[in-house]
Design an enzyme around this catalytic site. Structure first.
Site, PDB file in Angstrom:
ATOM      1  N   ASP A 108       0.868  -1.164   0.000  1.00  0.00           N
ATOM      2  CA  ASP A 108       0.000   0.000   0.000  1.00  0.00           C
ATOM      3  C   ASP A 108       0.915   1.228   0.000  1.00  0.00           C
ATOM      4  O   ASP A 108       2.064   1.142   0.408  1.00  0.00           O
ATOM      5  CB  ASP A 108      -0.882  -0.037   1.251  1.00  0.00           C
ATOM      6  CG  ASP A 108      -1.935   1.059   1.243  1.00  0.00           C
ATOM      7  OD1 ASP A 108      -2.380   1.434   0.150  1.00  0.00           O
ATOM      8  OD2 ASP A 108      -2.295   1.539   2.326  1.00  0.00           O
ATOM      9  N   ASP A 115      -7.569  -2.488   4.237  1.00  0.00           N
ATOM     10  CA  ASP A 115      -7.217  -3.459   3.205  1.00  0.00           C
ATOM     11  C   ASP A 115      -7.417  -4.898   3.680  1.00  0.00           C
ATOM     12  O   ASP A 115      -6.734  -5.805   3.212  1.00  0.00           O
ATOM     13  CB  ASP A 115      -5.769  -3.243   2.768  1.00  0.00           C
ATOM     14  CG  ASP A 115      -5.563  -1.879   2.150  1.00  0.00           C
ATOM     15  OD1 ASP A 115      -6.310  -1.533   1.223  1.00  0.00           O
ATOM     16  OD2 ASP A 115      -4.684  -1.139   2.599  1.00  0.00           O
TER      17      ASP A 115
END
Length: 662
Positions: free
Chosen positions: A364, A559
């Site tokens: 990320d 996530d």
């Protein structure tokens, strides 16, 4: 994962394995008991070796009278009695363990093998060898215990980080209370050099803390007023006051301690296979030993029962699976300990195996490669005043926990208390929608504007920075230009991963122009922007379809679907998020992306050591088993094949604790 803590004292006990192992206990202690416990530890070591010392001395006396100073009186029952007395201190605990294993339904334990082998040696008159086998086996067990204690030292150090008590403020008085009894909202006083016992909010203007116990980093960390400080941090400079925000049993450190302790229960595939193998292997060698003893009477002309029984007993001693069953779990436990020493927490030894095979690291952007500390660089208002744009936008963003929203709120500094905020709705991956004083406000990215058919300045799509667009009553009203900063060691992290042929992929909900700029600076292999959570899942599924082992690195909260899909979910800065500790497989306790490479390296080294031990144990045992069956190996070679190989494997396993991982 459910966490339970009844008190400060946490006990981690490793009982004997069903096939092989010694009992190990580890209790954490408060700092003021350190000296007492240190001396207690020394006494316990002496007590551990004392039976072996007695047996060793008596064995030497027996060998002396047998071989160097023969005496007519040293024969018959006197000779047997001496060797029995020499056998009892080391043999009785093993025979007791064999009996306990039998009661639990496990006949073919290592203790059973040692028992029948040594009693058999006495039965055929090989008294010194019977004592020697049990003596050296017992010494091996002691060294196994000491090795496990050594491997546990890093985790024990972590367990020692929570003080039992804290100084609370009651008006102008200070009262020392047990940390477990302190309630949320209590003000505690922390003097220089003291460790914080509970998570809380700093009430003093600023303070500097040593966070090495939590992050593995010795660099001091300065906290400002209203920032969160965590249990285990050490106050470095001045007396400070902290308001308790979390119960003692729910602190970040408590959850980390539980996680580390539970890690030993989650076995790797290799570990599970070896334990299953030992349960099948042990009875097979017992039956083979019986065959070695009895079958030759049908084929050998000059068959002597005593000689073939001796060969069978040698075969039994060699066959003990101690080197495998002890050294392999110890190797994985050593890997977990080495990782915790480096500020990386593995939730199980199975993840060490997974990290050793990782081929793709998916990252990320925000909070992983960048600091996630956004600052407003520019504000442009269209059709309204800049103050009005800032006030309305910040009021809406105050209902969001996203770092971008926090940056706008910080920029506004003071919100207009008269603004009435209603109907706030978060649109995943896009932004916010709500009403303030009957004015409909939409705040978010370009996709959100397109979704509501709002015309905006299309030049903003080409900006390499994060742009937050604002619309009031569906009319474009301006934007905020926000910049994030790349972490200092992010480039080093990507370079390290490339050196070990690990592909890097960056996924982000930020726009492609911003993502491309970061990817170019860090030399990331592939980068995808403008992704919603479901788009990230699609990208990871696409990579998994190539049959590649994937680690995903992110915050472990937003996530979560990607973390679940990946082979190993890694959380950055796990101390900042309870949910991260809960969902991730591996937690990096500070925000350094370079620790990703360290985690992979520790996984590779652990697996390498484990397979070295497996290979060594099988090769040596196979060779001596063949020699023993052929009558070419004595009990002494058998002792080396069992205890000697086990000790070599243990020394190899603890070696990982001394390795330097960068």
């Amino acid at each position: 994962m459910k966490h339970q803590h009844s008190s400060h004292k946490i006990s981690s006990n490793s009982v004997r394995h069903s096939d092989c192992c010694s009992s190990h206990n580890m209790n954490d202690h408060s700092n003021n008991e350190h000296d007492h416990n240190h001396s207690h530890g020394e006494r316990s070591y002496f007590q551990m070796f004392f039976p072996a010392i007695i047996s060793f001395c008596l064995l030497l006396i027996g060998i002396f009278f047998d071989n160097y100073f023969p005496q007519t009186w040293f024969s018959g029952w006197i000779r047997l009695g001496l060797y029995i007395v020499a056998y009892i201190p080391v043999g009785f605990p093993i025979l007791k363990e064999a009996f306990e294993s039998f009661r639990k339904g496990s006949l073919f334990s290592e203790f059973f093998l040692m028992g029948i082998a040594t009693i058999g040696a006495f039965a055929i008159g090989e008294f010194p060898e019977g004592v020697a086998v049990m003596l050296f086996y017992s010494i091996g067990e002691i060294f196994q215990t000491l090795a496990v204690k050594r491997v546990k030292s890093n985790i024990k150090l972590l367990l020692d980080q929570r003080p039992d008590s804290a100084t609370t403020l009651d008006g102008n008085k200070t009262v020392l209370k047990k940390a477990s009894e302190i309630e949320i909202g209590t003000i505690i006083q922390l003097k220089p050099g003291e460790k914080l016992a509970l998570d809380g909010k700093l009430l003093s203007e600023r303070a500097t803390f040593n966070t090495a116990a939590l992050t593995g980093e010795s660099k001091p960390n300065t906290k400002k007023k209203d920032e969160i400080v965590l249990a285990g941090m050490i106050n470095l400079n001045t007396v400070v006051e902290v308001e308790v925000t979390t119960a003692y049993t729910d602190s970040k450190l408590s959850k980390i301690l539980t996680m580390v302790q539970e890690a030993t229960a989650k076995k790797s595939p290799t570990e599970l296979f070896i334990r299953k193998f030992a349960k099948v292997y042990t009875p097979i060698v017992v039956y083979l030993a019986m065959a070695i003893c009895l079958l030759p009477m049908f084929f050998v002309a000059d068959y002597v029962f005593k000689d073939w029984l001796y060969r069978a007993l040698v075969f039994l001693v060699i066959s003990c699976p101690c080197a495998l069953v002890i050294s392999i779990p110890l190797g994985y436990f050593g890997g977990i300990g080495a990782a915790s020493k480096n500020g990386i927490l593995f939730k199980g030894s199975n993840f060490l195996d997974i990290m050793a095979t990782i081929k793709v690291v998916v990252l990320d952007k925000t909070g992983t490669l960048t600091k996630g500390v956004f600052t407003v660089q520019k504000v442009v208002a269209v059709g309204i005043s800049e103050d009005e744009l800032v006030q309305y936008t910040a009021s809406l963003e105050s209902k969001s926990t996203h770092p971008v929203g926090t940056a706008i709120v910080e920029y506004a500094k003071a919100l207009n208390k008269n603004l009435k905020i209603i109907e706030v709705e978060e649109i995943a991956g896009h932004g916010l929608k709500g009403k303030i004083n009957d004015t409909e406000i939409i705040v978010g990215n370009a996709k959100l504007m397109q979704q509501f058919n709002i015309n905006y300045d299309l030049e903003l799509d080409n900006s390499p920075f994060t742009i937050i667009i604002v619309a009031m009553n569906k009319v474009y009203s301006g934007y905020f230009l926000i910049a994030d900063e790349i972490k200092e060691d992010a480039k080093k992290a990507i370079e390290s991963l490339h050196k070990i042929n690990v592909k890097t992929v960056m996924l982000s909900g930020d726009k492609q122009a911003v993502v491309d700029a970061v990817a170019k600076e860090l030399n990331i292999d592939q980068a995808y922007g403008d992704l919603l959570p479901e788009n990230k899942v699609e990208k990871v599924e696409e990579l998994k379809s190539q049959i590649l082992k994937i680690a995903f690195v992110g915050d472990g909260v937003n996530d979560a679907p990607v973390v679940a899909l990946s082979d190993a979910g890694i959380a950055m800065g796990g101390l900042g998020s309870d949910a991260t500790i809960e969902t991730a497989d591996i937690v990096i306790q500070n925000d350094q992306p370079s620790k990703i490479y360290t985690a992979i390296n520790i996984g590779k080294q652990t697996k390498k050591i484990v397979w070295q031990n497996i290979t060594m144990a099988f090769v040596v045992k196979a060779a001596v088993l063949i020699l023993g069956a052929g009558g070419l190996a004595t009990m002494w070679e058998a002792v080396f094949a069992d205890v000697g190989v086990a000790l070599l494997a243990i020394l190899n396993a603890v070696r990982i604790q001394r390795m330097k991982f960068k």
